[in-house]
Design a protein around this motif. Sequence first.
Motif, PDB file in Angstrom:
ATOM      1  N   PRO A 104       0.413  12.056  16.243  1.00 47.40           N
ATOM      2  CA  PRO A 104       1.174  12.941  15.338  1.00 47.40           C
ATOM      3  C   PRO A 104       0.385  13.222  14.072  1.00 47.40           C
ATOM      4  N   ASN A 105       0.482  14.436  13.593  1.00 55.98           N
ATOM      5  CA  ASN A 105      -0.271  14.817  12.397  1.00 55.98           C
ATOM      6  C   ASN A 105       0.274  14.159  11.129  1.00 55.98           C
ATOM      7  N   LEU A 106       1.587  13.880  11.104  1.00 54.85           N
ATOM      8  CA  LEU A 106       2.205  13.378   9.875  1.00 54.85           C
ATOM      9  C   LEU A 106       2.731  11.959  10.010  1.00 54.85           C
ATOM     10  N   PHE A 107       3.635  11.718  10.962  1.00 57.88           N
ATOM     11  CA  PHE A 107       4.169  10.358  11.094  1.00 57.88           C
ATOM     12  C   PHE A 107       4.940  10.198  12.391  1.00 57.88           C
ATOM     13  N   TYR A 108       5.141   8.927  12.750  1.00 56.62           N
ATOM     14  CA  TYR A 108       6.097   8.547  13.788  1.00 56.62           C
ATOM     15  C   TYR A 108       7.440   8.260  13.101  1.00 56.62           C
ATOM     16  N   GLY A 109       8.513   8.742  13.685  1.00 53.74           N
ATOM     17  CA  GLY A 109       9.854   8.354  13.260  1.00 53.74           C
ATOM     18  C   GLY A 109      10.457   7.468  14.330  1.00 53.74           C
ATOM     19  N   VAL A 110      10.835   6.250  13.981  1.00 53.96           N
ATOM     20  CA  VAL A 110      11.262   5.259  14.960  1.00 53.96           C
ATOM     21  C   VAL A 110      12.734   4.928  14.768  1.00 53.96           C
ATOM     22  N   ALA A 111      13.493   4.961  15.869  1.00 54.54           N
ATOM     23  CA  ALA A 111      14.922   4.638  15.839  1.00 54.54           C
ATOM     24  C   ALA A 111      15.290   3.862  17.090  1.00 54.54           C
ATOM     25  N   SER A 112      16.260   2.969  16.967  1.00 52.24           N
ATOM     26  CA  SER A 112      16.736   2.236  18.143  1.00 52.24           C
ATOM     27  C   SER A 112      17.660   3.098  18.972  1.00 52.24           C
ATOM     28  N   SER A 152       8.030   0.183  16.490  1.00 57.07           N
ATOM     29  CA  SER A 152       7.178   0.376  15.312  1.00 57.07           C
ATOM     30  C   SER A 152       5.816  -0.278  15.507  1.00 57.07           C
ATOM     31  N   GLN A 153       5.817  -1.482  16.043  1.00 61.52           N
ATOM     32  CA  GLN A 153       4.550  -2.179  16.260  1.00 61.52           C
ATOM     33  C   GLN A 153       3.690  -1.457  17.294  1.00 61.52           C
ATOM     34  N   ARG A 154       4.316  -0.914  18.328  1.00 58.52           N
ATOM     35  CA  ARG A 154       3.545  -0.180  19.338  1.00 58.52           C
ATOM     36  C   ARG A 154       2.970   1.113  18.760  1.00 58.52           C
ATOM     37  N   CYS A 155       3.721   1.765  17.903  1.00 60.62           N
ATOM     38  CA  CYS A 155       3.197   2.974  17.248  1.00 60.62           C
ATOM     39  C   CYS A 155       1.976   2.635  16.405  1.00 60.62           C
ATOM     40  N   LYS A 156       2.031   1.500  15.725  1.00 61.48           N
ATOM     41  CA  LYS A 156       0.894   1.077  14.916  1.00 61.48           C
ATOM     42  C   LYS A 156      -0.327   0.798  15.792  1.00 61.48           C
ATOM     43  N   GLU A 157      -0.082   0.264  16.984  1.00 63.43           N
ATOM     44  CA  GLU A 157      -1.179  -0.008  17.910  1.00 63.43           C
ATOM     45  C   GLU A 157      -1.739   1.281  18.514  1.00 63.43           C
ATOM     46  N   ALA A 158      -0.844   2.242  18.757  1.00 61.77           N
ATOM     47  CA  ALA A 158      -1.263   3.481  19.427  1.00 61.77           C
ATOM     48  C   ALA A 158      -2.271   4.250  18.589  1.00 61.77           C
ATOM     49  N   TYR A 159      -1.924   4.491  17.339  1.00 63.66           N
ATOM     50  CA  TYR A 159      -2.823   5.250  16.452  1.00 63.66           C
ATOM     51  C   TYR A 159      -2.813   4.598  15.087  1.00 63.66           C
ATOM     52  N   LYS A 160      -3.864   3.892  14.805  1.00 63.91           N
ATOM     53  CA  LYS A 160      -3.955   3.190  13.525  1.00 63.91           C
ATOM     54  C   LYS A 160      -4.035   4.193  12.387  1.00 63.91           C
ATOM     55  N   GLY A 161      -3.332   3.877  11.322  1.00 60.48           N
ATOM     56  CA  GLY A 161      -3.357   4.735  10.144  1.00 60.48           C
ATOM     57  C   GLY A 161      -2.272   5.791  10.118  1.00 60.48           C
ATOM     58  N   VAL A 162      -1.545   5.998  11.228  1.00 63.29           N
ATOM     59  CA  VAL A 162      -0.449   6.972  11.241  1.00 63.29           C
ATOM     60  C   VAL A 162       0.782   6.318  10.620  1.00 63.29           C
ATOM     61  N   PRO A 163       1.370   6.909   9.600  1.00 58.78           N
ATOM     62  CA  PRO A 163       2.557   6.312   8.979  1.00 58.78           C
ATOM     63  C   PRO A 163       3.698   6.154   9.980  1.00 58.78           C
ATOM     64  N   LEU A 192       9.534  -6.066   7.138  1.00 57.66           N
ATOM     65  CA  LEU A 192       8.446  -7.007   7.364  1.00 57.66           C
ATOM     66  C   LEU A 192       8.160  -7.203   8.839  1.00 57.66           C
ATOM     67  N   ASP A 193       9.214  -7.372   9.630  1.00 58.64           N
ATOM     68  CA  ASP A 193       9.001  -7.653  11.050  1.00 58.64           C
ATOM     69  C   ASP A 193       8.502  -6.431  11.816  1.00 58.64           C
ATOM     70  N   SER A 194       8.881  -5.239  11.378  1.00 57.17           N
ATOM     71  CA  SER A 194       8.439  -4.024  12.071  1.00 57.17           C
ATOM     72  C   SER A 194       7.062  -3.552  11.611  1.00 57.17           C
ATOM     73  N   LYS A 195       6.669  -3.982  10.413  1.00 52.76           N
ATOM     74  CA  LYS A 195       5.417  -3.538   9.793  1.00 52.76           C
ATOM     75  C   LYS A 195       5.418  -2.032   9.512  1.00 52.76           C
TER      76      LYS A 195
END
Length: 754
Positions: A104-112, A152-163, A192-195
């Motif tokens: 994503p160019n801007l950010f991931y939005g994460v919801a349960s 959230s953690q998987r999004c961080k792993e997928a593309y580092k640096g994407v908010p 904290l837990d989601s990073k």
Amino acid sequence: MSKQALAKAINSQSQAATPLFSYRQYWAECFGVAPFLPMSRAEMDVLGWDSCDIIIVTGDAYVDHPSFGMAVIGRTLEAQGFRVGIIAQPDWRSKEAFMELGKPNLFYGVASGNMDSMINRYTADRKLRHDDAYSPNDEGGLRPDRAVNVYSQRCKEAYKGVPVVIGSIEASLRRIAHYDYWSDKVRRSVLLDSKADILVYGNAERAIVDIAHRLSQGEAINEIQDLRGTAFMRTSIPGGWTVIDSSEVDQIGTVDAKINPYQVTEEGGNEGCEKSTLAEKRAAEEALNVDVQTVRIIDPLTARKEKIGRERSVIRLPAYEKVKNEPMYYAHASRVLHLETNPGNARALVQAHGNREVWLNPPPIPLETDEMDAVFGLPYQRVPHPSYGDARIPAYEMIRFSVNIMRGCFGGCTFCSITEHEGRIIQSRSKESIIQEVEAIRDKTPGFTGIISDLGGPTANMWRLNCKSKTIEQNCRRLSCVYPGICKSLNTDQLPLVELYREARELPGVKKVLIASGLRYDLAVETPEYVQELVTHHVGGYLKIAPEHTEGGPLSKMMKPGMGTYDRFAKMFEKYSKLAGKKQYLIPYFIAAHPGTSDEDMMNLALWLKGNGFRADQVQAFYPSPMASATAMYYSEKNPLKKVGRDSEVVKSPRGLKHRRLHKAFLRYHDADNWPMLREALQKMGRSDLIGTGKKHLIPPHQPRTWVAKKGNMLTQHTGLPPRDDGSRPGKKAPYKSTNNRKNTVAGSKRRGK
């Protein structure tokens, strides 16, 4: 903090709000409106997209309908010009599924999803559910536990640096340290837990739109710290702020003045600290993460006396480590948080987690009617994404012919999380917008047979009910507008709602409009015309209402009205049903095992049920959801509705599976499976007089023959006596005859509703 950032922070505390649809559209608006927000690269190719600006990851199946969070947020962002993709119910075991639509160019939005993932997956008895109404074909297990953290953690792993921006009710209710019923401990803030980089809580349209535009203009995510309705991490309190230290008990309400050992005087010294050692003072300052030369620390009493403004003041909650180890402080933190939920007067909150700070900005400004109309008027397809084919999604089936007419709830029920998530101020759509949606359902929704299943929301009859005075509303600190009585400043006129109902049911092609949302009957009785309209035209034979209990002890802990109000409504219901020539019935709902409920309370409730001819088919036990006031009672055994202190009121809660099952058994006194347990309990309570076969008895002394044949050795377990071949017990008469017939059920009782 720079002057520019400080100015933004001050503005965030004010009542000013940028109109939701007043932003200049992002350049990608030239691609137009997507039929469905894409869930695959193939769909993106058809739309001519090389990438998504924003990707929403959700634990629900994607249904393009305004009752589903991912659709509302996705379509709202699309209306701002952004290209929005959806990743629904991804395989969370690796990062690949989170890369499906590219970076994503801007950010991931994460919801349960629309529900908290833990409540969705486990019962109140912590048993695993095997279904999921928000998944195709009701299939369970398609989302992980604590989905926000995992996604959230998987999004961080997928593309580092994407908010990563987290939201939904799961994130909302975990924005600070919170009691976790499933692990029976206090967990850290989900941040904290989601990073995640930032959390949006409540109805998040304002915050998410502002975040998207600011990121698109090159602003870094860690610089966005001024938005209402957001929470984020800090390493210290910024300079220029006043910290109102409410990290200790006995500092709410009328309290004696206390000297704060860390309060900075004009000379830079510490007033009243002659007995403190320098090491103690330095340790305290380090624990509070402040620069004492630029941050002033005062106690709540001083803040009230000096009338400290909200613009640059923040309330310090007890730290995570304190609320984790001392339940009394958890109740105190809960009380402070709930007193700071009115957007008109709430201050920012801060809570230390080790050497870091969770900072909560004040709640978002509610949407105005025209903004609500615009959100609900976006180009939703009102059906599931085509990729699901013929799969049935039960949650969609339930709401596809319903209309959400409002948001929020000022009831303040302590066991409910609506207020913590959506707030107390009612946000209403216009009548014109609602009627247009009814017409859209009639004309476009497949399978429509002429029946609108609901015109409602969190509550059926709070549409357009607000405080009579904007000034009073902005300064009010009541936890409920209707408890212990209806506030005199509250507008309770439901005649506009009557007009809405009439106009909706008179539309061509609409045969009937039902009301299925929870009815606030203490409000309904204030407008008899509303009750008459409801009973005459909008009840499908049965009307569900929720007294929740009959006894004053548990009702006071729930912040629910007494049974006198229920009786008033029941008489009106019966009167207007008779005038309409209809046989209609009330179905009351009750909660078992709520904090503050004794065995005697449940026994009295069972006697009321039997005396009024009610047999509950389904019962609910109290579910300690994160951040609810009743959950604070359950965990701390203190009452956060009052000042919390070491000697304050103690609230006992039914704990343990056996005790909770007993309370549920009282609600189903008519079920033979519960009789052995109830006999034992009544004997221990000294109420053996309620065991017998007369009208005044609650349960019979023997098990029915059919039960003995069905249960076999269970009788031996409960009585210690082996059953005879015919099912009777040695030395006893023939077994009690079952009365499980339709005329004795709730649906067939002649005395229900009295």
